[in-house]
Design an enzyme around this catalytic site. Structure first.
Site, PDB file in Angstrom:
ATOM      1  N   ARG A   1      31.698  62.232  25.593  1.00  0.00           N
ATOM      2  CA  ARG A   1      31.609  61.073  26.495  1.00  0.00           C
ATOM      3  C   ARG A   1      31.794  61.501  27.941  1.00  0.00           C
ATOM      4  NH1 ARG A   1      35.422  56.349  24.037  1.00  0.00           N
ATOM      5  NH2 ARG A   1      35.964  56.169  26.236  1.00  0.00           N
TER       6      ARG A   1
ATOM      7  N   ARG B   1      43.864  44.483  28.797  1.00  0.00           N
ATOM      8  CA  ARG B   1      44.144  45.712  29.536  1.00  0.00           C
ATOM      9  C   ARG B   1      44.774  45.433  30.881  1.00  0.00           C
ATOM     10  NH1 ARG B   1      40.298  49.472  27.010  1.00  0.00           N
ATOM     11  NH2 ARG B   1      40.589  51.418  28.085  1.00  0.00           N
TER      12      ARG B   1
ATOM     13  N   ARG C   1      37.618  65.471  22.134  1.00  0.00           N
ATOM     14  CA  ARG C   1      36.979  64.411  21.341  1.00  0.00           C
ATOM     15  C   ARG C   1      35.452  64.524  21.416  1.00  0.00           C
ATOM     16  NH1 ARG C   1      38.211  58.136  22.299  1.00  0.00           N
ATOM     17  NH2 ARG C   1      37.590  58.619  24.434  1.00  0.00           N
TER      18      ARG C   1
ATOM     19  N   LYS D   1      44.030  54.671  19.469  1.00  0.00           N
ATOM     20  CA  LYS D   1      43.824  53.250  19.168  1.00  0.00           C
ATOM     21  C   LYS D   1      42.627  53.052  18.230  1.00  0.00           C
ATOM     22  CE  LYS D   1      43.352  52.093  23.513  1.00  0.00           C
ATOM     23  NZ  LYS D   1      43.496  53.432  24.121  1.00  0.00           N
TER      24      LYS D   1
ATOM     25  N   ARG E   1      41.503  57.499  34.458  1.00  0.00           N
ATOM     26  CA  ARG E   1      41.736  56.453  33.442  1.00  0.00           C
ATOM     27  C   ARG E   1      43.230  56.290  33.190  1.00  0.00           C
ATOM     28  NH1 ARG E   1      38.201  58.697  28.736  1.00  0.00           N
ATOM     29  NH2 ARG E   1      38.979  56.939  27.532  1.00  0.00           N
TER      30      ARG E   1
HETATM   31  P1  AP5 Z   1      40.854  57.787  19.752  1.00  0.00           P
HETATM   32  O1  AP5 Z   1      41.269  57.101  18.497  1.00  0.00           O
HETATM   33  O2  AP5 Z   1      39.397  57.863  20.047  1.00  0.00           O
HETATM   34  O3  AP5 Z   1      41.703  57.228  20.991  1.00  0.00           O
HETATM   35  P2  AP5 Z   1      41.602  55.836  21.783  1.00  0.00           P
HETATM   36  O4  AP5 Z   1      43.008  55.435  22.105  1.00  0.00           O
HETATM   37  O5  AP5 Z   1      40.763  54.852  21.037  1.00  0.00           O
HETATM   38  O6  AP5 Z   1      40.890  56.371  23.090  1.00  0.00           O
HETATM   39  P3  AP5 Z   1      39.736  55.729  24.005  1.00  0.00           P
HETATM   40  O7  AP5 Z   1      39.407  56.792  25.008  1.00  0.00           O
HETATM   41  O8  AP5 Z   1      38.580  55.222  23.208  1.00  0.00           O
HETATM   42  O9  AP5 Z   1      40.477  54.559  24.631  1.00  0.00           O
HETATM   43  P4  AP5 Z   1      40.239  53.932  25.996  1.00  0.00           P
HETATM   44  O10 AP5 Z   1      41.119  52.744  25.860  1.00  0.00           O
HETATM   45  O11 AP5 Z   1      40.453  54.746  27.195  1.00  0.00           O
HETATM   46  O12 AP5 Z   1      38.662  53.731  26.041  1.00  0.00           O
HETATM   47  P5  AP5 Z   1      37.724  52.509  25.636  1.00  0.00           P
HETATM   48  O13 AP5 Z   1      36.592  53.074  24.916  1.00  0.00           O
HETATM   49  O14 AP5 Z   1      38.512  51.382  25.042  1.00  0.00           O
HETATM   50  O15 AP5 Z   1      41.464  59.277  19.711  1.00  0.00           O
HETATM   51  C1  AP5 Z   1      41.212  60.187  20.761  1.00  0.00           C
HETATM   52  C2  AP5 Z   1      40.978  61.600  20.196  1.00  0.00           C
HETATM   53  O16 AP5 Z   1      42.185  62.078  19.582  1.00  0.00           O
HETATM   54  C3  AP5 Z   1      39.902  61.647  19.089  1.00  0.00           C
HETATM   55  O17 AP5 Z   1      39.220  62.857  19.214  1.00  0.00           O
HETATM   56  C4  AP5 Z   1      40.715  61.619  17.777  1.00  0.00           C
HETATM   57  O18 AP5 Z   1      40.055  62.294  16.724  1.00  0.00           O
HETATM   58  C5  AP5 Z   1      41.992  62.348  18.195  1.00  0.00           C
HETATM   59  N1  AP5 Z   1      43.194  61.845  17.547  1.00  0.00           N
HETATM   60  C6  AP5 Z   1      43.523  60.553  17.270  1.00  0.00           C
HETATM   61  N2  AP5 Z   1      44.732  60.479  16.679  1.00  0.00           N
HETATM   62  C7  AP5 Z   1      45.194  61.753  16.594  1.00  0.00           C
HETATM   63  C8  AP5 Z   1      46.383  62.351  16.081  1.00  0.00           C
HETATM   64  N3  AP5 Z   1      47.367  61.585  15.547  1.00  0.00           N
HETATM   65  N4  AP5 Z   1      46.520  63.694  16.171  1.00  0.00           N
HETATM   66  C9  AP5 Z   1      45.552  64.474  16.710  1.00  0.00           C
HETATM   67  N5  AP5 Z   1      44.389  63.978  17.195  1.00  0.00           N
HETATM   68  C10 AP5 Z   1      44.212  62.643  17.145  1.00  0.00           C
HETATM   69  O19 AP5 Z   1      37.279  51.968  27.096  1.00  0.00           O
HETATM   70  C11 AP5 Z   1      36.431  52.749  27.911  1.00  0.00           C
HETATM   71  C12 AP5 Z   1      36.210  52.033  29.250  1.00  0.00           C
HETATM   72  O20 AP5 Z   1      35.621  50.725  29.026  1.00  0.00           O
HETATM   73  C13 AP5 Z   1      37.445  51.756  30.100  1.00  0.00           C
HETATM   74  O21 AP5 Z   1      37.836  52.897  30.844  1.00  0.00           O
HETATM   75  C14 AP5 Z   1      36.959  50.577  30.966  1.00  0.00           C
HETATM   76  O22 AP5 Z   1      36.130  51.034  32.003  1.00  0.00           O
HETATM   77  C15 AP5 Z   1      36.083  49.770  30.002  1.00  0.00           C
HETATM   78  N6  AP5 Z   1      36.865  48.718  29.310  1.00  0.00           N
HETATM   79  C16 AP5 Z   1      37.146  48.661  27.981  1.00  0.00           C
HETATM   80  N7  AP5 Z   1      37.904  47.573  27.704  1.00  0.00           N
HETATM   81  C17 AP5 Z   1      38.103  46.919  28.896  1.00  0.00           C
HETATM   82  C18 AP5 Z   1      38.834  45.742  29.270  1.00  0.00           C
HETATM   83  N8  AP5 Z   1      39.533  45.027  28.376  1.00  0.00           N
HETATM   84  N9  AP5 Z   1      38.826  45.384  30.581  1.00  0.00           N
HETATM   85  C19 AP5 Z   1      38.148  46.087  31.506  1.00  0.00           C
HETATM   86  N10 AP5 Z   1      37.446  47.231  31.225  1.00  0.00           N
HETATM   87  C20 AP5 Z   1      37.421  47.643  29.916  1.00  0.00           C
END
Ligand code: AP5
Length: 223
Positions: free
Chosen positions: A167, A95, A134, A19, A178
């Site tokens: 992380r 979410r 990552r 994402k 997660r």
């Molecule tokens: P990356 O692009 O970083 O993936 P992502 O989907 O953004 O993953 P996140 O872990 O950031 O998402 P998340 O939703 O769990 O965490 P968030 O930070 O929002 O890609 C991942 C890896 O793969 C990277 O190394 C990249 O280089 C690689 N990659 C990407 N595309 C690729 C491809 N095509 N091929 C190969 N490799 C590839 O949230 C964290 C925490 O915050 C949550 O757990 C929760 O506690 C809290 N939180 C956030 N938003 C809310 C909400 N709305 N409500 C309540 N709690 C919330």
């Protein structure tokens, strides 16, 4: 969409489905604002703010934060801007069904709507492999991958030279928690938008350029 009107996109998908990576690319391509709730929360944690203190425990456990804190962030996004013309990709929000309904009401009250929800599809084992490899820049939030997208110089961010971190929620036990949270709380959000006819599924297992091209082709119809 005309060139003068706003484009509002949501990026949905399991943790690690790409994402953040894709939102960054699409925002650059179409000059949109990238709103990542995860990045905003991590900045609050770094600053030691009240919100950061509340966020830290939930995030470390792979759980969601209380909705009220997220709504406050959404209000802040619109503050001091001309809301009608705000174009963005929301990455990490909504979410849960409750958050999706709240966003719907929030936009409706402003005569606005979500134009497309891009749902990145990736199976759980690929998620674990991606997140375990990552590395993230704590300064600018940019993500790298040890194999798929390494930095130019080992261990440091290409943008600002900051040392990359692993992380705390990117360790396997927390990744699996997660994923559990995602399947329980976030998957119903996809059904919600499917019923509204705005959901577009994209296979996220291909390489980054291919995934970007697939997303861009689906957005063309809105331009
Ligand atoms: P990356 O692009 O970083 O993936 P992502 O989907 O953004 O993953 P996140 O872990 O950031 O998402 P998340 O939703 O769990 O965490 P968030 O930070 O929002 O890609 C991942 C890896 O793969 C990277 O190394 C990249 O280089 C690689 N990659 C990407 N595309 C690729 C491809 N095509 N091929 C190969 N490799 C590839 O949230 C964290 C925490 O915050 C949550 O757990 C929760 O506690 C809290 N939180 C956030 N938003 C809310 C909400 N709305 N409500 C309540 N709690 C919330």
């Amino acid at each position: 969409m005309t060139t003068n009107s706003a484009l509002r996109i949501i990026m949905l998908g399991p943790p690690g489905s790409g994402k953040g990576t894709q939102a960054t690319r699409i925002c650059e391509r179409y000059n949109l604002g990238h709103v990542s709730t995860g990045d905003i929360l991590r900045r609050h944690i770094q600053q030691g703010s009240e919100l950061g203190q509340k966020a830290e425990t939930a995030m470390a456990a792979g759980e969601l934060l209380p909705d009220s804190l997220l709504y406050q962030m959404l209000e802040e996004l619109y503050e001091d801007r001309d809301g009608e013309h705000v174009s963005f990709i929301l990455d990490g929000f909504p979410r849960s069904l409750e958050q999706a309904e709240a966003l719907e009401e929030f936009l409706q009250n402003r005569g606005q709507k979500v134009h497309q929800v891009v749902m990145l599809v990736l199976d759980d084992e690929k998620v674990v492999a991606r997140l375990a490899g990552r590395r993230t820049c704590p300064e600018c939030g940019r993500s790298y991958h040890l194999l798929a997208a390494p930095p130019r110089n080992e261990g440091v961010c290409d943008e600002d030279g900051t040392e990359l971190i692993w992380r705390t929620d990117d360790h396997e036990e927390i990744i699996r928690r997660r994923l559990q949270t995602y399947h329980q709380e976030t998957e119903p959000v996809a059904t919600f938008y499917q019923e509204q006819g705005v959901l577009r599924e994209v296979d996220a297992s291909a390489d980054m350029d291919q995934v970007e091209a697939r997303i861009a082709s689906g957005l063309k119809e809105l331009m």
